[in-house]
Design an enzyme around this catalytic site. Structure first.
Site, short mmCIF file in Angstrom:
data_model
loop_
_atom_site.label_atom_id
_atom_site.label_comp_id
_atom_site.label_asym_id
_atom_site.label_seq_id
_atom_site.Cartn_x
_atom_site.Cartn_y
_atom_site.Cartn_z
N TYR A 188 0.86 -1.19 0.00
CA TYR A 188 0.00 0.00 0.00
C TYR A 188 0.89 1.23 0.00
O TYR A 188 1.71 1.40 0.90
CB TYR A 188 -0.91 0.00 1.23
CG TYR A 188 -1.84 1.19 1.28
CD1 TYR A 188 -2.83 1.35 0.30
CD2 TYR A 188 -1.74 2.16 2.26
CE1 TYR A 188 -3.68 2.46 0.32
CE2 TYR A 188 -2.60 3.27 2.30
CZ TYR A 188 -3.56 3.40 1.32
OH TYR A 188 -4.41 4.49 1.33
N ASP A 283 9.45 3.44 0.83
CA ASP A 283 8.26 3.99 1.45
C ASP A 283 8.35 3.67 2.94
O ASP A 283 8.06 2.56 3.37
CB ASP A 283 7.00 3.38 0.83
CG ASP A 283 5.73 3.94 1.46
OD1 ASP A 283 5.81 4.52 2.57
OD2 ASP A 283 4.65 3.79 0.86
N LYS A 311 3.02 9.37 8.84
CA LYS A 311 2.85 8.98 10.25
C LYS A 311 3.81 9.67 11.23
O LYS A 311 3.58 10.78 11.66
CB LYS A 311 2.92 7.46 10.34
CG LYS A 311 1.90 6.80 9.36
CD LYS A 311 1.63 5.38 9.68
CE LYS A 311 0.89 4.64 8.56
NZ LYS A 311 -0.54 4.73 8.61
#
Ligand SMILES: Cc1ncc(COP(=O)(O)O)c(C=O)c1O
Length: 482
Positions: A188, A283, A311
């Site tokens: 994702y 990522d 995050k």
């Protein structure tokens, strides 16, 4: 484990052994919670969560589906949360939960960490959350990230991980003048048009790409996790199809390591990128600062060209996204009126606002000072060991494993289904999905909030006592399975 442990991972899990256990889990019929016990667990919601039910039923009228977050449980109905602190969350009915969602990963210090909140409030009181012009905390944060992760020579803030991935791809294409972007199946990388491809389950390509024209993902490709031969084949083919601008990976494996990588995977991808002149994008939206202050690239000792943050980069505060990396590549993002060179266009009214930057700066400093990633990792180890003990004791086929503070508990195994076996998918996707929902609801009825019923993020607030309490609650649910 030694006291000099720098990273959250005390020992890289035995990847081959995990895959063998996961394969066995998927081979067997699902082992859901026994009907009588599930009915008992569901009674909790009717008896104890009245206000949540009322609020989220009212929300159905105004908000599609009643909730706005993909990580929100909606079975049997969504929960409304009123308070969060440290290792716990409280719903609007006053019920307390051990919080292993941790907002999806950004709060390694624990939820709503007071010393951080105070720093954020100071900035809000002075400048408010946004001015649109430069603020010193932008510089402080970029300098700090560079000190912790020297590969990040320059940093550009974005609105979210999704946006930062978009920027990474755009800048990679600008820099290399090549087209294709290769990702790992199941990973994702946010919800931009080009990345809703091979989501959650490898090999699913455009399965989730509703509302996205074919052309938007025409240059996105996926390869099966850990299949370096397949990656090489794509890189070779792409040489005559516009070239490969970048290979993007989640360094612990797709879906935050749900399908873990072998330890040398990232290094091998680095070598392939160098051979074919593609950029390597890590990522690190989940792994950034959660695996340690040096993040996954420090742990694996692999240098990506670009790093995507989300995050933790703003310590759980809004606008969590940033792109960092090599100076020559990052310079394509230079902003301001009259920027120079060949520019990859990115923007964002609220990007790099003082609130996000002060939050990120002090969160990272505090995490470094307290050793939060390592403490959270040790909590993850304790939780995983305890879960595996319960699984063994009750002779269940379930699998628990962790990469430090990222803990996986596969019971339904939905994300591990193989799309190359269409018959099995047709037969099992729905019941396994339902089982996952039921597991999540059952854990919640016992006072535990997980991510989608199969993942837990631990934080610095998870003391041994919190973990041991959680384990006794997990046991109630797991011992109720068929
Ligand atoms: C690995 C990874 N990349 C990108 C994203 C997207 O980040 P955001 O939700 O901030 O857009 C996520 C979100 O969970 C993620 O886990």
């Amino acid at each position: 484990m030694t006291d000099s442990q720098q990273y959250a991972i005390s020992e890289w899990p035995d990847t081959a052994e995990i895959y063998a256990r996961l394969k066995e889990l998927i081979k067997q019929p699902p082992r859901p919670i026994r009907r009588d016990k599930m009915d008992e667990f569901l009674q909790y919601f009717e008896a104890k969560c009245r206000k949540s039910k009322e609020l989220t039923e009212a929300a159905m009228q105004y908000i599609p589906g009643g909730v706005q977050h993909n990580l929100a449980f909606n079975y049997p109905f969504p929960m409304a949360i009123e308070k969060a602190e440290g290792a716990y969350m409280w719903d609007v009915d006053g019920n307390r939960y051990i919080d292993f969602l941790q907002a999806g990963g950004p709060t390694v210090l624990g939820s709503n960490y007071a010393p951080l909140r105070e720093k954020v409030m100071e900035v809000i009181n002075r400048s408010g959350p946004v001015t649109g012009l430069f603020h010193e905390y932008e510089l402080k944060l970029a300098q700090l990230v560079n000190r912790l992760m020297p590969n990040v020579e320059m940093l550009r803030m974005a609105g979210s991980g999704t946006e930062a991935v978009m920027a990474a791809i755009r800048v990679a294409r600008t820099h290399t003048r090549k087209k294709k972007v290769i990702k790992v199946g199941g990973a994702y990388h946010g919800w931009s048009d080009q990345m809703v491809y091979g989501l959650h389950i490898p090999g699913t390509g455009r399965f989730e790409a509703k509302g996205i024209p074919r052309g938007a993902s025409a240059h996105t490709q996926e390869f099966y996790p850990n299949d370096l031969g397949a990656l090489r084949r794509l890189l070779i083919l792409n040489r005559v199809r516009g070239g490969t601008a970048a290979v993007i990976v989640e360094p612990v494996g797709p879906e935050s390591g749900t399908r873990p990588v072998y330890k040398d995977f990232n290094q091998k991808v680095r070598e392939l990128c160098d051979e074919f002149g593609a950029l390597l994008i890590f990522d690190e939206v989940v792994t950034g600062f959660r695996l340690g202050m040096g993040s996954a690239q420090g742990y694996f000792g692999v240098k990506p060209d670009l790093t995507v943050f989300g995050k933790c980069i703003t310590g759980g505060y809004p606008m969590a996204g940033a792109l960092g990396g090599r100076r020559d590549v990052m310079m394509h993002l230079s902003a301001g009126i009259g920027g120079t060179g060949e520019r990859a266009y990115v923007g964002g009214t609220l990007s790099a606002n003082p609130l996000s930057c002060v939050a990120g700066y002090y969160a990272l400093l505090e995490m470094e000072k307290t050793d939060a990633p390592v403490i959270a990792g040790k909590a993850g180890d304790r939780l995983t060991k305890g879960l595996n003990d319960i699984i063994d004791e009750h002779h269940l086929p379930f699998v628990a494993y962790n990469q430090g503070s990222i803990v996986h508990l596969e019971t339904a195994g939905v994300m591990l289904l193989d799309f190359r076996n269409l018959l099995k998918i047709a037969r099992e996707l729905k019941p396994r999905n339902h089982m996952m929902q039921e597991m999540g609801a059952a854990y919640m009825s016992q006072g535990i909030i997980t991510l989608a019923g199969s993942r837990m993020y631990t934080s610095m607030a998870d003391t041994d006592a919190v973990i041991d309490d959680a384990l006794s609650r997990f046991e109630v649910v797991l011992s109720s399975c068929e």
